[in-house]
Design a protein around this motif. Structure first.
Motif, PDB file in Angstrom:
ATOM      1  N   LEU A 112       0.748  -1.217  -0.127  1.00  0.00           N
ATOM      2  CA  LEU A 112       0.079  -0.053   0.135  1.00  0.00           C
ATOM      3  C   LEU A 112       0.912   1.099   0.073  1.00  0.00           C
ATOM      4  N   THR A 113       0.531   2.351  -0.606  1.00  0.00           N
ATOM      5  CA  THR A 113       1.189   3.560  -0.642  1.00  0.00           C
ATOM      6  C   THR A 113       0.397   4.517   0.369  1.00  0.00           C
ATOM      7  N   ALA A 114       1.159   5.042   1.230  1.00  0.00           N
ATOM      8  CA  ALA A 114       0.656   5.977   2.323  1.00  0.00           C
ATOM      9  C   ALA A 114       0.376   7.198   1.702  1.00  0.00           C
ATOM     10  N   SER A 115      -0.968   7.650   1.916  1.00  0.00           N
ATOM     11  CA  SER A 115      -1.237   9.340   1.179  1.00  0.00           C
ATOM     12  C   SER A 115      -0.286  10.174   1.694  1.00  0.00           C
ATOM     13  N   ASP A 116       0.340  10.044   2.976  1.00  0.00           N
ATOM     14  CA  ASP A 116       1.257  10.921   3.420  1.00  0.00           C
ATOM     15  C   ASP A 116       2.444  10.210   4.323  1.00  0.00           C
ATOM     16  N   ASP A 117       3.415  10.216   3.776  1.00  0.00           N
ATOM     17  CA  ASP A 117       4.560   9.289   4.501  1.00  0.00           C
ATOM     18  C   ASP A 117       5.067  10.041   5.614  1.00  0.00           C
ATOM     19  N   ASN A 118       4.825  11.292   5.987  1.00  0.00           N
ATOM     20  CA  ASN A 118       5.168  12.240   6.990  1.00  0.00           C
ATOM     21  C   ASN A 118       6.838  12.042   7.164  1.00  0.00           C
ATOM     22  N   GLY A 119       7.646  11.799   6.171  1.00  0.00           N
ATOM     23  CA  GLY A 119       8.829  11.937   6.377  1.00  0.00           C
ATOM     24  C   GLY A 119       9.748  10.491   6.424  1.00  0.00           C
ATOM     25  N   PHE A 120       8.736   9.420   6.548  1.00  0.00           N
ATOM     26  CA  PHE A 120       9.237   8.077   6.994  1.00  0.00           C
ATOM     27  C   PHE A 120       9.680   7.410   5.618  1.00  0.00           C
ATOM     28  N   VAL A 121      10.653   6.496   5.601  1.00  0.00           N
ATOM     29  CA  VAL A 121      10.695   5.608   4.468  1.00  0.00           C
ATOM     30  C   VAL A 121       9.897   4.269   4.794  1.00  0.00           C
ATOM     31  N   ILE A 122       8.743   4.068   4.276  1.00  0.00           N
ATOM     32  CA  ILE A 122       8.035   2.872   4.269  1.00  0.00           C
ATOM     33  C   ILE A 122       8.399   1.662   3.930  1.00  0.00           C
ATOM     34  N   ASP A 123       8.639   0.522   4.679  1.00  0.00           N
ATOM     35  CA  ASP A 123       9.130  -0.666   4.062  1.00  0.00           C
ATOM     36  C   ASP A 123       8.118  -1.751   4.279  1.00  0.00           C
ATOM     37  N   GLU A 124       6.985  -1.614   4.889  1.00  0.00           N
ATOM     38  CA  GLU A 124       5.999  -2.489   4.997  1.00  0.00           C
ATOM     39  C   GLU A 124       4.799  -1.857   5.269  1.00  0.00           C
ATOM     40  N   ALA A 125       3.649  -2.577   4.951  1.00  0.00           N
ATOM     41  CA  ALA A 125       2.317  -2.198   5.459  1.00  0.00           C
ATOM     42  C   ALA A 125       1.693  -3.505   5.991  1.00  0.00           C
ATOM     43  N   GLU A 126       1.222  -3.590   7.029  1.00  0.00           N
ATOM     44  CA  GLU A 126       0.449  -4.777   7.558  1.00  0.00           C
ATOM     45  C   GLU A 126      -1.086  -4.505   7.093  1.00  0.00           C
ATOM     46  N   VAL A 127      -1.520  -5.454   6.600  1.00  0.00           N
ATOM     47  CA  VAL A 127      -2.987  -5.633   6.444  1.00  0.00           C
ATOM     48  C   VAL A 127      -3.661  -6.575   7.169  1.00  0.00           C
ATOM     49  N   THR A 128      -4.735  -6.344   7.871  1.00  0.00           N
ATOM     50  CA  THR A 128      -5.406  -7.691   8.479  1.00  0.00           C
ATOM     51  C   THR A 128      -6.998  -7.299   8.172  1.00  0.00           C
ATOM     52  N   TYR A 129      -7.429  -8.515   7.401  1.00  0.00           N
ATOM     53  CA  TYR A 129      -8.757  -8.574   7.164  1.00  0.00           C
ATOM     54  C   TYR A 129      -9.697  -9.125   8.036  1.00  0.00           C
ATOM     55  N   TRP A 130     -10.806  -8.726   8.418  1.00  0.00           N
ATOM     56  CA  TRP A 130     -11.481  -9.380   9.356  1.00  0.00           C
ATOM     57  C   TRP A 130     -13.001  -9.812   8.934  1.00  0.00           C
ATOM     58  N   GLY A 131     -13.560 -10.816   9.206  1.00  0.00           N
ATOM     59  CA  GLY A 131     -14.714 -11.261   8.905  1.00  0.00           C
ATOM     60  C   GLY A 131     -15.165 -12.471   9.668  1.00  0.00           C
ATOM     61  N   THR A 132     -15.801 -13.346   8.749  1.00  0.00           N
ATOM     62  CA  THR A 132     -16.458 -14.682   9.620  1.00  0.00           C
ATOM     63  C   THR A 132     -16.145 -15.808   8.514  1.00  0.00           C
ATOM     64  N   CYS A 133     -15.375 -16.666   9.298  1.00  0.00           N
ATOM     65  CA  CYS A 133     -14.832 -18.122   8.674  1.00  0.00           C
ATOM     66  C   CYS A 133     -15.976 -18.650   8.031  1.00  0.00           C
ATOM     67  N   SER A 134     -15.889 -19.584   7.143  1.00  0.00           N
ATOM     68  CA  SER A 134     -16.979 -20.409   6.736  1.00  0.00           C
ATOM     69  C   SER A 134     -17.870 -21.411   7.841  1.00  0.00           C
ATOM     70  N   SER A 135     -16.765 -21.730   8.751  1.00  0.00           N
ATOM     71  CA  SER A 135     -17.382 -22.877   9.714  1.00  0.00           C
ATOM     72  C   SER A 135     -18.466 -22.003  10.628  1.00  0.00           C
ATOM     73  N   CYS A 136     -17.912 -20.722  11.187  1.00  0.00           N
ATOM     74  CA  CYS A 136     -18.949 -19.872  11.771  1.00  0.00           C
ATOM     75  C   CYS A 136     -19.985 -19.475  10.988  1.00  0.00           C
ATOM     76  N   ALA A 137     -19.779 -18.985   9.733  1.00  0.00           N
ATOM     77  CA  ALA A 137     -21.058 -18.688   8.984  1.00  0.00           C
ATOM     78  C   ALA A 137     -21.834 -19.670   8.929  1.00  0.00           C
ATOM     79  N   SER A 138     -21.421 -20.947   8.810  1.00  0.00           N
ATOM     80  CA  SER A 138     -22.313 -22.145   8.406  1.00  0.00           C
ATOM     81  C   SER A 138     -23.023 -22.376   9.712  1.00  0.00           C
ATOM     82  N   ASN A 139     -22.322 -22.303  11.137  1.00  0.00           N
ATOM     83  CA  ASN A 139     -23.111 -22.629  12.155  1.00  0.00           C
ATOM     84  C   ASN A 139     -24.044 -21.419  12.452  1.00  0.00           C
ATOM     85  N   ARG A 140     -23.963 -20.420  12.074  1.00  0.00           N
ATOM     86  CA  ARG A 140     -24.914 -18.941  12.251  1.00  0.00           C
ATOM     87  C   ARG A 140     -26.105 -19.260  11.389  1.00  0.00           C
TER      88      ARG A 140
END
Length: 149
Positions: A112-140
């Motif tokens: 990902l490219t930051a909209s403003d790096d605030n002077g940092f040299v960015i070398d990594e972006a950590e992404v976490t997706y959140w949702g419901t796994c298929s097992s929990c969705a099936s149980n629900r």
């Protein structure tokens, strides 16, 4: 389970090969995204006995040298995996806490490219997706169907 060679991996990082290090590294490989307590239980099945503090110490060292990746999804204890050195992310189930790897769509870091790096040299972006796994969705879905009867 990811096949690894713990003694060789430790030697490549100039670490002494000890039974606790081998057991913990093997436990992380066998239980991707596990927390320290789960890793300690798995290591104990291999070693017979190892203190929780020793497991935490080994995980810290392995993380520092890049043999293990530490991830910390919000609201969850730290989790560990041996999949390092690539640019992948994670998806977390909001209900059961299960975690799975998600390959990066871009492939390079940072994905990902930051909209403003605030002077940092960015070398990594950590992404976490959140949702419901298929097992929990099936149980629900099953539980919702049962409540409407």
């Amino acid at each position: 389970m990811q096949q690894i060679d713990p003694p060789s991996m430790l030697r490549e990082k100039a670490l002494r090969v000890t039974r606790p290090r081998v057991a913990v590294l093997s436990a992380v490989a066998g239980h991707p995204h596990a927390d320290a307590d789960t890793i300690a239980r798995a290591a104990r099945t291999d070693l017979g006995a190892v203190s929780t503090q020793a497991v935490y110490d080994v995980l810290r060292v392995l993380s520092e040298v890049g043999l293990v990746r530490r991830i910390e999804p919000a609201g969850s204890p730290a989790r560990f995996e041996v999949r390092v050195g690539d640019n992948h992310h994670h998806v977390v189930c909001r209900q059961c806490g299960d975690i799975a790897d998600v390959d990066c769509a871009v492939g390079h870091t940072p994905c990902l490219t930051a909209s403003d790096d605030n002077g940092f040299v960015i070398d990594e972006a950590e992404v976490t997706y959140w949702g419901t796994c298929s097992s929990c969705a099936s149980n629900r879905h099953i539980n919702e169907g049962a409540s409407s009867v």
